[in-house]
Scaffold this motif. Structure first.
Motif, PDB file in Angstrom:
ATOM      1  N   GLY A  70      54.637 -16.396 -18.411  1.00  0.00           N
ATOM      2  CA  GLY A  70      54.099 -17.580 -17.997  1.00  0.00           C
ATOM      3  C   GLY A  70      52.228 -17.220 -17.640  1.00  0.00           C
ATOM      4  O   GLY A  70      52.035 -16.263 -18.340  1.00  0.00           O
ATOM      5  N   VAL A  71      52.198 -18.037 -16.649  1.00  0.00           N
ATOM      6  CA  VAL A  71      50.688 -18.213 -16.253  1.00  0.00           C
ATOM      7  C   VAL A  71      50.902 -17.906 -15.184  1.00  0.00           C
ATOM      8  O   VAL A  71      51.122 -18.183 -14.115  1.00  0.00           O
ATOM      9  N   ALA A  72      49.534 -16.878 -14.971  1.00  0.00           N
ATOM     10  CA  ALA A  72      49.859 -16.256 -13.207  1.00  0.00           C
ATOM     11  C   ALA A  72      47.797 -15.810 -13.239  1.00  0.00           C
ATOM     12  O   ALA A  72      47.672 -16.017 -13.995  1.00  0.00           O
ATOM     13  N   TYR A  73      47.728 -16.002 -11.828  1.00  0.00           N
ATOM     14  CA  TYR A  73      46.237 -15.936 -11.031  1.00  0.00           C
ATOM     15  C   TYR A  73      46.323 -15.040 -10.134  1.00  0.00           C
ATOM     16  O   TYR A  73      46.418 -14.788  -9.486  1.00  0.00           O
ATOM     17  N   LEU A  74      44.848 -14.848 -10.296  1.00  0.00           N
ATOM     18  CA  LEU A  74      44.109 -13.644  -9.482  1.00  0.00           C
ATOM     19  C   LEU A  74      42.850 -14.284  -8.508  1.00  0.00           C
ATOM     20  O   LEU A  74      41.541 -14.866  -9.762  1.00  0.00           O
ATOM     21  N   TYR A  75      42.804 -15.194  -7.758  1.00  0.00           N
ATOM     22  CA  TYR A  75      41.011 -15.187  -7.056  1.00  0.00           C
ATOM     23  C   TYR A  75      40.241 -14.845  -6.375  1.00  0.00           C
ATOM     24  O   TYR A  75      40.844 -13.991  -5.977  1.00  0.00           O
ATOM     25  N   PHE A  76      39.074 -15.141  -6.556  1.00  0.00           N
ATOM     26  CA  PHE A  76      38.004 -14.435  -6.121  1.00  0.00           C
ATOM     27  C   PHE A  76      37.709 -15.866  -5.190  1.00  0.00           C
ATOM     28  O   PHE A  76      37.357 -16.483  -6.309  1.00  0.00           O
ATOM     29  N   PHE A  77      37.447 -15.431  -3.596  1.00  0.00           N
ATOM     30  CA  PHE A  77      36.314 -15.756  -3.195  1.00  0.00           C
ATOM     31  C   PHE A  77      35.037 -15.676  -3.129  1.00  0.00           C
ATOM     32  O   PHE A  77      34.595 -14.088  -2.697  1.00  0.00           O
ATOM     33  N   PRO A  78      34.311 -16.755  -2.341  1.00  0.00           N
ATOM     34  CA  PRO A  78      32.599 -16.161  -2.601  1.00  0.00           C
ATOM     35  C   PRO A  78      32.838 -15.926  -0.718  1.00  0.00           C
ATOM     36  O   PRO A  78      31.371 -15.451  -1.295  1.00  0.00           O
ATOM     37  N   GLN A  79      33.311 -15.923   0.086  1.00  0.00           N
ATOM     38  CA  GLN A  79      33.481 -15.552   1.574  1.00  0.00           C
ATOM     39  C   GLN A  79      33.581 -13.871   1.150  1.00  0.00           C
ATOM     40  O   GLN A  79      32.681 -12.984   1.784  1.00  0.00           O
ATOM     41  N   GLY A  80      33.583 -12.508  -0.184  1.00  0.00           N
ATOM     42  CA  GLY A  80      33.526 -11.782  -0.102  1.00  0.00           C
ATOM     43  C   GLY A  80      34.855 -10.935  -0.596  1.00  0.00           C
ATOM     44  O   GLY A  80      35.150 -10.368   0.040  1.00  0.00           O
ATOM     45  N   PHE A  81      35.791 -12.014  -0.188  1.00  0.00           N
ATOM     46  CA  PHE A  81      37.225 -11.260  -0.573  1.00  0.00           C
ATOM     47  C   PHE A  81      37.727 -11.847  -2.133  1.00  0.00           C
ATOM     48  O   PHE A  81      37.961 -12.603  -2.301  1.00  0.00           O
ATOM     49  N   THR A  82      39.059 -11.120  -2.218  1.00  0.00           N
ATOM     50  CA  THR A  82      40.131 -11.051  -3.039  1.00  0.00           C
ATOM     51  C   THR A  82      41.789 -11.283  -3.040  1.00  0.00           C
ATOM     52  O   THR A  82      41.454 -10.671  -1.683  1.00  0.00           O
ATOM     53  N   GLU A  83      42.225 -11.502  -3.253  1.00  0.00           N
ATOM     54  CA  GLU A  83      43.986 -11.360  -3.084  1.00  0.00           C
ATOM     55  C   GLU A  83      44.362 -10.008  -3.114  1.00  0.00           C
ATOM     56  O   GLU A  83      43.791  -9.557  -4.276  1.00  0.00           O
ATOM     57  N   LYS A  84      45.429  -9.963  -2.276  1.00  0.00           N
ATOM     58  CA  LYS A  84      45.492  -7.875  -2.558  1.00  0.00           C
ATOM     59  C   LYS A  84      46.691  -7.766  -3.867  1.00  0.00           C
ATOM     60  O   LYS A  84      47.533  -9.323  -4.042  1.00  0.00           O
TER      61      LYS A  84
END
Length: 239
Positions: free
Chosen positions: A190-204
């Motif tokens: 299926g579909v999976a996502y890995l997010y990146f945020f402008p605060q300077g962090f991402t998901e573990k």
């Protein structure tokens, strides 16, 4: 031409044919050996893992520098589908989509402001922010509706068109599975996502790149965007 010369010519021709056949067989065998060695060592998976690690790091930096929330979209082929191919591409939202933690903090602050207002401690700065200078504080439902509308407008993702983030397709014998901190088990189809945020962090996150019995694990650090590659299947952290 004498009978002896004709016989020698026929023998020479047969020899050339035999040599051509032998070379053809050798080429096929060499190709088969090369493919087998690649499968044994997981060379394609290793190369795919290194390439993916570079994309993850670049997208982390892009999100932090642009002030936009970005994500890596994985289209995971079903392991049972022998013809399936896994793909991934990068997208960025129109603006800064805050995390649920940020939105919860904002709503708690608004609730405290309303309680203070009832006690006579007017929070004029907060009031101006959400009511344009009016003395009437918006209700919690109105705040939620405004926030949902804002997030929806900012969360319209569009794909990158640059060469660095062009959509990529993995070799047919290489599969992906993705785990992020809100999952119990890695997603393998299926579909999976890995997010990146402008605060300077991402998901573990842990991304598994597999070829045959060989597995390479990409361990993504949420605070730095650093990607460590391990030549084994790392265990999903216990919640």
């Amino acid at each position: 031409m004498s009978a002896l010369a004709q016989r020698r010519a026929r023998e020479r021709g047969m020899t050339l044919i035999e040599v051509s056949i032998a070379l053809g067989i050798a080429a096929v065998l060499f190709a088969a050996v090369t493919i087998s060695i690649g499968a044994i060592t997981g060379a394609k998976a290793k190369a795919s893992a290194a390439q993916l690690a570079g994309v993850i790091r670049s997208l982390y930096d892009t999100s932090a520098l642009s002030g936009k929330t970005c994500r890596l979209v994985f289209e995971l082929a079903d392991p049972k589908d022998e013809q399936g191919v896994s793909r991934y591409h990068a997208e960025c939202a129109a603006g800064n989509v805050t995390t649920s933690r940020d939105r919860d903090d904002m709503l708690r602050e608004e609730s405290r402001a309303r309680e203070d207002d009832k006690r006579g401690n007017k929070r004029t700065d907060t009031r101006r922010k959400y009511s344009g200078g009016s003395d009437d504080m918006p209700g919690l439902d109105e705040i939620l509706k405004q926030e949902e509308s804002r997030v929806e407008d900012a969360a319209r993702f569009s794909s990158f068109t640059s060469e660095e983030f062009k959509p990529r397709e993995l070799p047919s014998d290489v599969t992906l599975s993705v785990w992020t901190r809100h999952q119990r088990e890695p997603a393998d189809k299926g579909v999976a996502y890995l997010y990146f945020f402008p605060q300077g962090f991402t998901e573990k996150a842990l991304v598994y790149v597999k070829q045959g019995d060989n597995v390479w694990t990409l361990a993504v650090s949420p605070l730095t965007g650093k990607v460590d590659i391990a030549g084994e299947a790392l265990e999903v952290p216990k919640s």
